[in-house]
Design a protein around this motif. Structure first.
Motif, mmCIF file in Angstrom:
data_model
loop_
_atom_site.group_PDB
_atom_site.id
_atom_site.type_symbol
_atom_site.label_atom_id
_atom_site.label_comp_id
_atom_site.label_asym_id
_atom_site.label_seq_id
_atom_site.Cartn_x
_atom_site.Cartn_y
_atom_site.Cartn_z
ATOM 1 N N MET A 125 44.484 12.563 -28.762
ATOM 2 C CA MET A 125 43.413 11.698 -28.315
ATOM 3 C C MET A 125 43.576 10.297 -28.878
ATOM 4 S SD MET A 125 39.321 11.880 -28.877
ATOM 5 C CE MET A 125 39.010 10.612 -30.062
ATOM 6 N N THR A 126 44.002 10.150 -30.132
ATOM 7 C CA THR A 126 44.058 8.850 -30.777
ATOM 8 C C THR A 126 44.902 7.863 -29.986
ATOM 9 O OG1 THR A 126 43.816 9.933 -32.903
ATOM 10 C CG2 THR A 126 44.577 7.671 -32.931
ATOM 11 N N VAL A 127 46.099 8.278 -29.578
ATOM 12 C CA VAL A 127 46.967 7.376 -28.828
ATOM 13 C C VAL A 127 46.308 6.970 -27.526
ATOM 14 C CG1 VAL A 127 49.180 7.188 -27.660
ATOM 15 C CG2 VAL A 127 49.055 8.265 -29.886
ATOM 16 N N ALA A 128 45.737 7.926 -26.814
ATOM 17 C CA ALA A 128 45.101 7.630 -25.533
ATOM 18 C C ALA A 128 43.957 6.644 -25.700
ATOM 19 C CB ALA A 128 44.597 8.920 -24.881
ATOM 20 N N VAL A 129 43.179 6.782 -26.762
ATOM 21 C CA VAL A 129 42.040 5.898 -26.981
ATOM 22 C C VAL A 129 42.502 4.494 -27.343
ATOM 23 C CG1 VAL A 129 40.053 5.448 -28.465
ATOM 24 C CG2 VAL A 129 40.442 7.745 -27.563
ATOM 25 N N PHE A 130 43.445 4.385 -28.277
ATOM 26 C CA PHE A 130 43.840 3.067 -28.755
ATOM 27 C C PHE A 130 44.767 2.322 -27.792
ATOM 28 C CE2 PHE A 130 42.619 5.044 -32.860
ATOM 29 C CZ PHE A 130 41.544 4.210 -33.117
ATOM 30 N N GLU A 190 38.574 18.328 -24.556
ATOM 31 C CA GLU A 190 37.788 18.631 -25.750
ATOM 32 C C GLU A 190 38.400 17.922 -26.947
ATOM 33 O OE1 GLU A 190 36.922 22.752 -26.378
ATOM 34 O OE2 GLU A 190 36.572 23.087 -24.250
ATOM 35 N N THR A 191 37.535 17.402 -27.817
ATOM 36 C CA THR A 191 37.984 16.680 -29.002
ATOM 37 C C THR A 191 37.301 17.251 -30.237
ATOM 38 O OG1 THR A 191 36.209 15.040 -28.873
ATOM 39 C CG2 THR A 191 38.235 14.555 -27.656
ATOM 40 N N SER A 192 37.860 16.953 -31.412
ATOM 41 C CA SER A 192 37.261 17.422 -32.657
ATOM 42 C C SER A 192 36.093 16.531 -33.069
ATOM 43 C CB SER A 192 38.310 17.471 -33.772
ATOM 44 O OG SER A 192 38.863 16.188 -33.967
ATOM 45 N N GLN A 193 36.028 15.337 -32.520
ATOM 46 C CA GLN A 193 34.909 14.431 -32.795
ATOM 47 C C GLN A 193 34.044 14.344 -31.551
ATOM 48 O OE1 GLN A 193 37.256 10.954 -33.807
ATOM 49 N NE2 GLN A 193 36.592 11.144 -35.933
ATOM 50 N N ARG A 194 32.806 13.912 -31.738
ATOM 51 C CA ARG A 194 31.939 13.692 -30.586
ATOM 52 C C ARG A 194 32.297 12.340 -29.994
ATOM 53 N NH1 ARG A 194 26.047 16.302 -30.894
ATOM 54 N NH2 ARG A 194 26.700 18.249 -31.823
ATOM 55 N N VAL A 227 32.229 7.022 -30.694
ATOM 56 C CA VAL A 227 32.840 8.126 -31.423
ATOM 57 C C VAL A 227 32.118 8.318 -32.749
ATOM 58 C CG1 VAL A 227 34.996 9.009 -32.409
ATOM 59 C CG2 VAL A 227 35.068 7.540 -30.392
ATOM 60 N N THR A 228 31.727 9.561 -33.040
ATOM 61 C CA THR A 228 31.092 9.868 -34.314
ATOM 62 C C THR A 228 31.810 11.047 -34.954
ATOM 63 O OG1 THR A 228 29.465 11.301 -33.243
ATOM 64 C CG2 THR A 228 28.812 9.019 -33.622
ATOM 65 N N PRO A 229 31.793 11.098 -36.297
ATOM 66 C CA PRO A 229 32.410 12.247 -36.950
ATOM 67 C C PRO A 229 31.595 13.511 -36.716
ATOM 68 C CG PRO A 229 31.399 10.775 -38.562
ATOM 69 C CD PRO A 229 31.267 10.122 -37.220
ATOM 70 N N ALA A 230 32.171 14.623 -37.069
ATOM 71 C CA ALA A 230 31.475 15.899 -36.929
ATOM 72 C C ALA A 230 30.167 15.859 -37.732
ATOM 73 C CB ALA A 230 32.370 17.030 -37.426
#
Length: 182
Positions: free
Chosen positions: A1-6, A22-26, A36-39
């Motif tokens: 996800m990180t690469v796709a977002v940045f 699905e991602t590990s963060q919201r 984006v928020t942490p868990a």
């Protein structure tokens, strides 16, 4: 996800957002921007779980469903992930729950995003026509219940620890704030 977002340029479309999977963060979508928020913290998760247990039986009795952390499509390009929702009949295989199917939306206020829950999401949920909004303070589990009147929410009740919230709509439930805390 990180690469796709940045690596992404310009506003996000709903299709691009949903393609993240699905991602590990919201990761929420608000009008072309990702939020984006942490868990959630263990306290936050405990409150959410206790509420789900409290609502499960009454929701079933009313022919409704209780879900935690699902995409709710308020309008094209606006998809938050509320902490908990009570819905009518839905497609359990769809990527989103449609706002028109949500009877009550609940957010547990985290210190890091209190303004989002109290202002931005409150406005967006009302604009989408969701009748009931329950805000829960994480530290004390005080319950702030709002009902939609016209284009906005108005306070229906505030229940502090030691008192009891008795819901009659959209489900019949009794909630004691202190029972939500670990």
């Amino acid at each position: 996800m990180t690469v796709a977002v940045f690596d992404h340029e310009g506003p996000w479309t709903e299709e691009e957002y949903l393609a993240l999977g699905e991602t590990s963060q919201r990761v929420e979508l608000f009008d072309g921007s990702l939020h984006v928020t942490p868990a959630p913290t263990p306290r936050h998760q405990n409150i959410s779980g206790e509420l789900r247990v409290l609502f499960r039986g009454p929701a079933r009795d009313a022919g409704l469903h209780v879900l935690e952390g699902v995409n709710v499509r308020l309008k094209p390009g606006r998809i938050p992930i509320p902490d908990l929702v009570i819905t009518g009949p839905i497609d359990f295989d769809a990527l989103n729950v449609e706002a028109c199917d949500v009877r009550l939306v609940c957010e547990i206020i985290s210190p890091s995003n209190a303004a989002t829950d109290k202002v931005l999401k409150m406005h967006y949920y009302a604009a989408a026509g969701i009748e009931w909004y329950l805000l829960v303070e994480q530290a004390t589990a005080a319950l702030h219940l709002y009902r939609k009147r016209g284009a906005h929410y108005v306070v229906q009740s505030v229940t502090e620890p030691g008192a009891v919230l008795v819901l009659t709509e959209p489900v019949k439930a009794t909630i004691r704030p202190e029972d939500l805390l670990p």
